[in-house]
Design an enzyme around this catalytic site. Structure first.
Site, PDB file in Angstrom:
ATOM      1  N   GLY A 233       0.775  -1.242   0.000  1.00 27.89           N
ATOM      2  CA  GLY A 233       0.000   0.000   0.000  1.00 27.89           C
ATOM      3  C   GLY A 233       0.798   1.278   0.000  1.00 27.89           C
ATOM      4  N   GLU A 268       4.040  -6.739   1.650  1.00 23.81           N
ATOM      5  CA  GLU A 268       3.624  -7.140   0.287  1.00 23.81           C
ATOM      6  C   GLU A 268       3.575  -5.912  -0.631  1.00 23.81           C
ATOM      7  OE1 GLU A 268      -0.287  -8.615   1.025  1.00 23.81           O
ATOM      8  OE2 GLU A 268       0.383 -10.315   2.208  1.00 23.81           O
ATOM      9  N   PRO A 269       4.675  -5.201  -0.796  1.00 24.80           N
ATOM     10  CA  PRO A 269       4.613  -3.985  -1.622  1.00 24.80           C
ATOM     11  C   PRO A 269       4.621  -4.305  -3.116  1.00 24.80           C
ATOM     12  CG  PRO A 269       6.867  -4.345  -0.914  1.00 24.80           C
ATOM     13  CD  PRO A 269       6.040  -5.470  -0.320  1.00 24.80           C
ATOM     14  N   GLY A 270       3.909  -3.511  -3.883  1.00 29.47           N
ATOM     15  CA  GLY A 270       3.932  -3.653  -5.335  1.00 29.47           C
ATOM     16  C   GLY A 270       4.343  -2.330  -5.951  1.00 29.47           C
ATOM     17  N   TYR A 311      -9.577   5.140 -12.419  1.00 31.04           N
ATOM     18  CA  TYR A 311      -9.498   5.836 -11.125  1.00 31.04           C
ATOM     19  C   TYR A 311      -9.375   7.354 -11.249  1.00 31.04           C
ATOM     20  CZ  TYR A 311      -7.572   1.171  -9.849  1.00 31.04           C
ATOM     21  OH  TYR A 311      -7.333  -0.156  -9.683  1.00 31.04           O
ATOM     22  N   CYS A 338     -13.079   4.627 -28.760  1.00 28.40           N
ATOM     23  CA  CYS A 338     -14.350   5.364 -28.795  1.00 28.40           C
ATOM     24  C   CYS A 338     -15.035   5.401 -27.433  1.00 28.40           C
ATOM     25  CB  CYS A 338     -15.307   4.719 -29.789  1.00 28.40           C
ATOM     26  SG  CYS A 338     -14.503   4.167 -31.244  1.00 28.40           S
ATOM     27  N   TYR A 367       0.592  -1.752 -12.059  1.00 22.27           N
ATOM     28  CA  TYR A 367      -0.808  -1.692 -12.484  1.00 22.27           C
ATOM     29  C   TYR A 367      -0.952  -1.000 -13.843  1.00 22.27           C
ATOM     30  CZ  TYR A 367      -0.973  -2.821  -7.571  1.00 22.27           C
ATOM     31  OH  TYR A 367      -0.735  -3.415  -6.363  1.00 22.27           O
TER      32      TYR A 367
HETATM   33  N1  PLP Z   1      -1.316  -7.096  -0.755  1.00 22.79           N
HETATM   34  C1  PLP Z   1      -2.618  -7.189  -1.048  1.00 22.79           C
HETATM   35  C2  PLP Z   1      -3.429  -8.191  -0.310  1.00 22.79           C
HETATM   36  C3  PLP Z   1      -3.196  -6.379  -2.026  1.00 22.79           C
HETATM   37  O1  PLP Z   1      -4.497  -6.484  -2.312  1.00 22.79           O
HETATM   38  C4  PLP Z   1      -2.373  -5.432  -2.701  1.00 22.79           C
HETATM   39  C5  PLP Z   1      -2.915  -4.533  -3.725  1.00 22.79           C
HETATM   40  O2  PLP Z   1      -4.043  -4.448  -4.053  1.00 22.79           O
HETATM   41  C6  PLP Z   1      -1.006  -5.380  -2.390  1.00 22.79           C
HETATM   42  C7  PLP Z   1      -0.517  -6.211  -1.403  1.00 22.79           C
HETATM   43  C8  PLP Z   1      -0.068  -4.439  -3.070  1.00 22.79           C
HETATM   44  O3  PLP Z   1      -0.362  -3.115  -2.853  1.00 22.79           O
HETATM   45  P1  PLP Z   1       0.593  -1.951  -3.352  1.00 22.79           P
HETATM   46  O4  PLP Z   1       0.903  -2.196  -4.777  1.00 22.79           O
HETATM   47  O5  PLP Z   1      -0.190  -0.723  -3.158  1.00 22.79           O
HETATM   48  O6  PLP Z   1       1.818  -1.988  -2.494  1.00 22.79           O
END
Ligand code: PLP
Length: 407
Positions: A233, A268-270, A311, A338, A367
């Protein structure tokens, strides 16, 4: 990533050369930026030595996942496809966590078979299903339970996951009963308390609130969780407002919880790992002069990058070649699809731009391609990874003939 003699460079390579060689639209990632992000993330949390599981949904390209594994990261997956992809990319099962509210029996059976680190369950029904499968397999399965802390992440409603009206996690009261149930289960091994309140969080306060609820659960249950999974997050600075989440402050707050509980922290960072390492290069197909604003029609569309349409997200758009001529008329960068939602950005002024020029849409590493689709029968773009000026094609542009054949 910077301009040199007015040409934008990604890891030392001119974006213009990439656009011409690989055609547009084109996703480009900088490996040095990914490495820098991981280093900064790990440095901020050094004193708690977490297990960092990259959220595969942010960017599932197998070459990127392989790099994540090589750099010591595990994976957070939310489907059997992501799980298989992570394993195939060399990420070890003991570094994989499985999240999500709707894991099917098929997905759970596969995850159990692969002996992954944790299945983070999100409901009593899911726990009973994991237990049923574990009994058949005569296995003791490691599980986590995801808390819904009823915390407002102060982010977009579509990516907010920690409030009581959201489908995610288990409310505090119910969770306490589930923990009692799990303590006595013959087939389930409760190992983890997990939580994830949302995405693109830039304010420290929601995390602080979430930690308070977590602490309350730990104190009430007196259960020794081997792991505390705090999800991801952490937001990034899309709009160049220099607003940043203070990771050091977050780290200090987490440490306070760990004084009494010797749990291992999982993240769990993305987005914070790969978001700002990606660009989408696109060509101006046409310029259409309007009454109040000009439309800059790009060859990239909402099927390639849906975040603005989905978004209302704002991604900076920078020219591949800079000039000093500023035009003061309003412009709107749009795609060719379109739908009026197929637009990227409005600006009051911009440098003089003409048809066939190239631009870069910034911060699309997370994303971006993972949410791309074939809407309007458009092939998904190619992806390249640049590593110290060496260019690797990591995904070919989809072939239209094959798309039609598979239809
Ligand atoms: N973990 C869970 C369970 C998620 O649903 C998400 C994103 O939706 C993430 C981790 C990754 O979040 P972020 O990319 O914002 O770090």
């Amino acid at each position: 990533m910077k301009y040199k003699l007015n040409d934008f460079l990604i890891d030392g390579v001119k974006a213009k050369i990439l656009a011409k060689k690989y055609s547009t639209p084109l996703y480009c990632y900088s490996l040095s930026k990914i490495k820098e992000n991981i280093k900064n993330f790990q440095k901020s949390f050094k004193s708690i030595d977490p297990l960092v599981c990259f959220a595969v949904k942010a960017n599932p390209n197998k070459v990127i996942l392989r790099q994540m594994g090589k750099l010591g990261l595990g994976a957070d997956v939310v489907s059997i496809g992501e799980l298989m992809n992570a394993l195939k990319s060399g990420i070890k099962p003991n570094k994989i966590v499985f999240s999500g509210v709707g894991k099917t029996s098929y997905e759970l059976t596969h995850a159990i078979k692969k002996n992954i680190l944790l299945i983070n369950a999100e409901s009593k029904s899911e726990i009973l299903e994991i237990e049923r499968i574990a009994k058949i397999k005569k296995k003791k399965v490691n599980v986590g339970v995801r808390l819904n802390p009823n915390t407002d992440a102060k982010t977009l409603s579509q990516i907010s996951t920690g409030k009581k009206e959201n489908k995610f996690g288990i409310p505090e009261k119910e969770l306490l009963n589930i923990i009692i149930y799990l303590k006595n289960s013959k087939y389930l091994n409760l190992k983890c308390l997990s939580v994830h309140i949302g995405s693109q969080i830039l304010d420290h306060a929601p995390y602080e609130k979430m930690l308070k609820v977590l602490k309350k659960i730990i104190n009430k249950t007196k259960f020794k969780f081997e792991y505390i999974d705090l999800g991801g997050g952490m937001g990034i600075d899309y709009e160049n407002k220099s607003k940043r989440l203070n990771l050091n402050r977050y780290s200090k707050s987490i440490k306070k919880i760990l004084i009494k509980n010797k749990s291992k922290i999982i993240f769990e960072p993305g987005r914070s790992i790969i978001g700002n390492a990606g660009f989408l290069i696109s060509k101006v197909i046409y310029i259409k002069e309007g009454h109040k604003k000009d439309f800059i029609i790009l060859d990239a569309a909402m099927n390639d990058l849906i975040r603005p349409a989905l978004y209302g997200s704002k991604h900076s758009i920078i020219p591949v070649r800079k000039n000093k001529k500023i035009k003061k008329k309003e412009i709107e960068f749009v795609g060719p699809i379109c739908e009026s939602a197929d637009k990227f950005l409005n600006l009051k002024k911009y440098q003089a731009i003409k048809e066939n020029d190239f631009i870069l849409i910034s911060d699309v590493g997370a994303y971006g391609m993972s949410l791309a689709s074939n809407y309007c029968f458009r092939p998904k773009p190619a992806e390249i990874l640049i590593d110290k000026s060496i260019i690797k094609l990591i995904r070919k542009k989809e072939n239209i003939k094959k798309l039609i054949l598979n239809n």
